[in-house]
Scaffold this active site. Structure first.
Site, PDB file in Angstrom:
ATOM      1  N   CYS A   2       0.818  -1.204   0.000  1.00 12.24           N
ATOM      2  CA  CYS A   2       0.000   0.000   0.000  1.00 12.24           C
ATOM      3  C   CYS A   2       0.855   1.258   0.000  1.00 12.24           C
ATOM      4  O   CYS A   2       1.986   1.255   0.480  1.00 12.24           O
ATOM      5  CB  CYS A   2      -0.882   0.016   1.235  1.00 12.24           C
ATOM      6  SG  CYS A   2      -1.868  -1.469   1.401  1.00 12.24           S
ATOM      7  N   ASN A 100      -1.759   2.165   5.979  1.00 16.68           N
ATOM      8  CA  ASN A 100      -0.870   1.055   5.577  1.00 16.68           C
ATOM      9  C   ASN A 100      -0.600   0.224   6.814  1.00 16.68           C
ATOM     10  O   ASN A 100      -0.435   0.775   7.895  1.00 16.68           O
ATOM     11  CB  ASN A 100       0.488   1.581   5.092  1.00 16.68           C
ATOM     12  CG  ASN A 100       0.417   2.163   3.712  1.00 16.68           C
ATOM     13  OD1 ASN A 100      -0.644   2.180   3.087  1.00 16.68           O
ATOM     14  ND2 ASN A 100       1.548   2.655   3.230  1.00 16.68           N
ATOM     15  N   GLY A 101      -0.484  -1.095   6.626  1.00 15.07           N
ATOM     16  CA  GLY A 101      -0.181  -1.961   7.770  1.00 15.07           C
ATOM     17  C   GLY A 101      -1.314  -2.932   8.029  1.00 15.07           C
ATOM     18  O   GLY A 101      -2.228  -3.081   7.212  1.00 15.07           O
ATOM     19  N   GLU A 483      18.174 -24.030  -3.091  1.00 15.92           N
ATOM     20  CA  GLU A 483      17.774 -22.640  -3.320  1.00 15.92           C
ATOM     21  C   GLU A 483      18.990 -21.783  -3.676  1.00 15.92           C
ATOM     22  O   GLU A 483      18.920 -20.926  -4.560  1.00 15.92           O
ATOM     23  CB  GLU A 483      17.046 -22.110  -2.072  1.00 15.92           C
ATOM     24  CG  GLU A 483      16.604 -20.660  -2.116  1.00 15.92           C
ATOM     25  CD  GLU A 483      15.710 -20.280  -3.293  1.00 15.92           C
ATOM     26  OE1 GLU A 483      15.250 -21.167  -4.033  1.00 15.92           O
ATOM     27  OE2 GLU A 483      15.492 -19.081  -3.485  1.00 15.92           O
ATOM     28  N   LYS A 487      19.395 -19.520  -7.155  1.00 17.82           N
ATOM     29  CA  LYS A 487      19.619 -18.061  -7.153  1.00 17.82           C
ATOM     30  C   LYS A 487      20.821 -17.708  -8.022  1.00 17.82           C
ATOM     31  O   LYS A 487      20.768 -16.785  -8.829  1.00 17.82           O
ATOM     32  CB  LYS A 487      19.872 -17.530  -5.736  1.00 17.82           C
ATOM     33  CG  LYS A 487      18.695 -17.428  -4.827  1.00 17.82           C
ATOM     34  CD  LYS A 487      17.740 -16.303  -5.116  1.00 17.82           C
ATOM     35  CE  LYS A 487      16.607 -16.747  -6.011  1.00 17.82           C
ATOM     36  NZ  LYS A 487      15.511 -17.394  -5.411  1.00 17.82           N
TER      37      LYS A 487
HETATM   38  O1  M6R Z   1       4.791 -17.159  -7.872  1.00 20.54           O
HETATM   39  P1  M6R Z   1       5.327 -18.511  -7.573  1.00 20.54           P
HETATM   40  O2  M6R Z   1       5.884 -18.623  -6.187  1.00 20.54           O
HETATM   41  O3  M6R Z   1       4.339 -19.609  -7.836  1.00 20.54           O
HETATM   42  O4  M6R Z   1       6.540 -18.713  -8.561  1.00 20.54           O
HETATM   43  C1  M6R Z   1       7.206 -19.927  -8.622  1.00 20.54           C
HETATM   44  C2  M6R Z   1       8.512 -19.815  -9.372  1.00 20.54           C
HETATM   45  O5  M6R Z   1       8.287 -19.405 -10.692  1.00 20.54           O
HETATM   46  C3  M6R Z   1       9.459 -18.822  -8.687  1.00 20.54           C
HETATM   47  O6  M6R Z   1       9.707 -19.177  -7.366  1.00 20.54           O
HETATM   48  C4  M6R Z   1      10.817 -18.767  -9.426  1.00 20.54           C
HETATM   49  O7  M6R Z   1      11.482 -19.979  -9.274  1.00 20.54           O
HETATM   50  C5  M6R Z   1      11.649 -17.606  -8.895  1.00 20.54           C
HETATM   51  N1  M6R Z   1      11.953 -16.702  -9.947  1.00 20.54           N
HETATM   52  C6  M6R Z   1      12.927 -18.019  -8.289  1.00 20.54           C
HETATM   53  O8  M6R Z   1      13.629 -16.945  -7.769  1.00 20.54           O
END
Ligand code: M6R
Length: 610
Positions: A2, A100-101, A483, A487
């Protein structure tokens, strides 16, 4: 998230407000509105959708008003709609409020106000504020009414109040949600974010928690929570408009990485009681009896959300002692999954719109399963189609690479595991209390990890020339490794792989050669010795190993080239903290390589096609 703008001066308030709201559009919103004083009445115009829709509704009207408040809403309580859009008014129509909040005790306040005869027009938590101010409003003393009303609010707020009886002033208050005062020449502003007012002034006061501010066309007065007048320091904003949108950061991704302590706090807010050591998830409709009927759990998601699901699997199996499968949504939907009316399916999706996740949800519903959605976007398709919804409250995530959405998804999974385990009695009260207490400390611990950003930045300089990287770990550390490698791949376009450390010797070890970078996560106490043996295996082949472990574990320094430390917490919760250096690594490496960090090639924020 918001956005708020308030204006009092000589210009057309509506023009200033609409233009200010447009400057906040990048933050994401689903409805917008303004309230302006026209003659002796407050006129409110609001609309679901874009600011262009609001402008169409305004149709050039109200242009003579010089005092008003405006808002862009990103739905939390109540779906996106005209009625739920801000500003909200009281019963008399004298008072209008933007906020907001999240008001955590709004149900309790609403019941009280309903008994007093107030009539509500929306489903929002915000509307209790306008009625509460009305309840305390006497003798034209708006300031005291706002003081009393805010003293009854629990949760977070930045709010601005307009009242017909006070055509010469706006009053604002804040707690745990940003709010600034813009200092112009015979004009003053309130705003949640600097970009909203940058066109008009660069001189600002930043309000602190508990403060209430009053602006007229000639002055600003700020009072602390005890009602004492405080002198505020004037700040000068040097940022250009683009930098201001990113809160002074170079990219949304790094801004969102740094927003994690606050986002985690919001996810936990109102859901844990650390003194009592209990979790309170009103959103989950499954009671003990229904839960005893559940034979298996499937967690279904894509990408980063799937990696959060892997942690969820560990947490639920550990605390609830029920079989859990974590599945990639695009696989789940086509493999005739073993799901029926005795299954619980948890879908995780930041956007709530990912096509594969949505299809998996529909498949699960078709088979009679109970579906819980963990999502960040109120009113998203998964939130509408699931039986129960657990919102992550991370605020809009703009960078394609998911960061704060991931860590808040992890918190949601822990909360869910605690809720199910407590209801089923598989988790003792003592154990639950221990986890709840550790969860309450997580936002502060995340802030401490972020203090190491500079150290990770110099590591990333080195990393920017890597050809390959290997992330290894055992148990929960393996899920975090997954993960970490994603990244690095998606933002910096570097080849990276994640392996369960014990699995290396079954093939991947052949790829480990002199100087190859290995990131070894070592936070799981029960698996620690085994993990060190796996580190020795890659050391023996000449790898350059960076370890990630808890502060105080100096032992690891003997086995690796460098160590990144995270504050101590329960090993179960370590993923929330250990992923942060990996997010920072991929961000800084991508910047060093000149990549388009917020919009990496070939990728979209929300994948709404199969
Ligand atoms: O919106 P969602 O969480 O469903 O999206 C899932 C993946 O497309 C999303 O986590 C994607 O892997 C990211 N870009 C990773 O950083």
């Amino acid at each position: 998230m918001c956005g708020i703008v308030g204006y009092l001066g000589k210009k057309s308030a509506v023009e200033v407000l609409v233009e200010g709201l447009e400057r906040l559009e990048y933050r994401g919103y689903d409805s917008a509105g303004i309230a302006a004083l026209e003659g002796s009445a407050i006129e409110i115009v609001k609309s679901k959708g874009k600011i262009a829709d609001l402008k169409a509704k305004l149709n050039g009207n109200l242009s003579g008003s010089t005092i008003g408040i405006g808002h862009t809403r990103w739905a939390t309580h109540g779906r996106p709609s005209d009625a739920n859009a801000h500003p909200h008014r009281d019963c008399t129509g004298k008072i209008a409020v933007v906020h907001n909040g999240i008001i955590e005790n709004y149900q309790e306040l609403k019941e009280f106000l309903l008994e007093e005869g107030h009539i509500f027009l929306s489903e929002t938590d915000t509307e209790v504020i306008s009625h509460l101010i009305e309840h305390y409003y006497k003798d034209n003393d708006l300031f005291t009414a706002v003081q009393y009303a805010t003293s009854r609010l629990e949760g977070s707020y930045a709010l601005v109040v307009l009242c017909t009886d006070c055509p010469d002033r706006l009053i604002a208050a804040r707690k745990d949600s940003p709010l600034i005062v813009g200092l112009g020449d015979e004009e003053y502003f309130f705003a949640s974010d600097i970009p909203a007012i940058l066109k008009h002034t660069r001189r600002i006061n930043i309000l602190d928690d508990g403060e209430i501010a009053l602006i007229t066309s000639s002055k600003v007065e700020v009072y602390n929570s005890t009602g004492k007048k405080v002198a505020k320091k004037e700040m000068y904003v040097e940022w250009d408009a683009e930098a201001a949108e990113k809160g002074g950061y170079d990219h949304f991704m790094i801004k969102e990485i740094h927003e994690q302590p606050q986002a985690l706090q919001k996810t936990l807010s109102g859901r844990i009681h650390s003194e009592k050591g209990i979790v309170d998830l009103k959103e989950v409709s499954l009671d003990a009896e229904k839960l005893r009927n559940i034979n298996n759990v499937a967690i279904v998601a894509c990408g980063t959300a799937y990696h959060a699901g892997l942690i969820g699997k560990y947490a639920i199996e550990k605390l609830v002692r029920i079989p859990v499968e974590a599945d990639i949504a695009s696989e789940f939907r086509y493999r005739n999954p073993l799901i029926d009316d005795r299954s619980l399916v948890i879908v995780i999706s930041q956007s709530g719109e990912t096509a594969d996740t949505l299809a998996a949800l529909r498949e699960a519903k078709k088979r009679g399963a109970h579906v819980i959605a963990v999502t960040n976007v109120v009113g998203s398709t998964v939130s509408r189609e699931a039986d129960d919804v657990l919102y992550t409250w991370a605020g809009p995530e703009i960078a394609v690479a998911s960061t704060k959405a991931y860590t808040t998804q992890l918190v949601a999974m822990y909360l869910l595991a605690l809720d199910l385990g407590t209801k089923l009695g598989t988790l003792s009260q003592e154990k639950a209390a221990e986890i709840v207490k550790a969860l309450a400390e997580i936002p502060n611990n995340a802030a401490k990890v972020l203090e190491q950003a500079e150290k990770v930045k110099s590591w990333a300089k080195e990393a920017s020339v890597w050809k390959d990287a290997f992330f290894i770990g055992r148990g929960l550390d393996w899920a975090v490794a997954m993960e970490g490698q994603l990244k690095l791949k998606e933002i910096s376009y570097m080849h990276a792989e994640a392996y369960a450390a014990g699995e290396l010797k079954h093939g991947t070890l052949a790829l480990i050669e002199e100087r190859i970078p290995v990131i070894a996560l070592a936070t799981q106490e029960e698996l620690y010795d085994k993990m060190v043996s796996n580190i020795e295996e890659v050391n023996a082949r000449g790898a350059n190993v960076t370890g990630v472990t808890f502060e105080g574990n100096k032992e690891l320094e003997k086995a690796v080239n460098q160590v990144i430390y995270i504050p101590e917490t329960l090993p179960l919760l370590a993923p929330i903290l250990s992923v942060i250096p990996l997010q920072l690594l991929s961000y800084y490496a991508a910047v060093e390589r000149g990549c388009d960090v917020d919009k990496p090639r070939n990728l979209a924020k929300s994948v709404t096609v199969e």
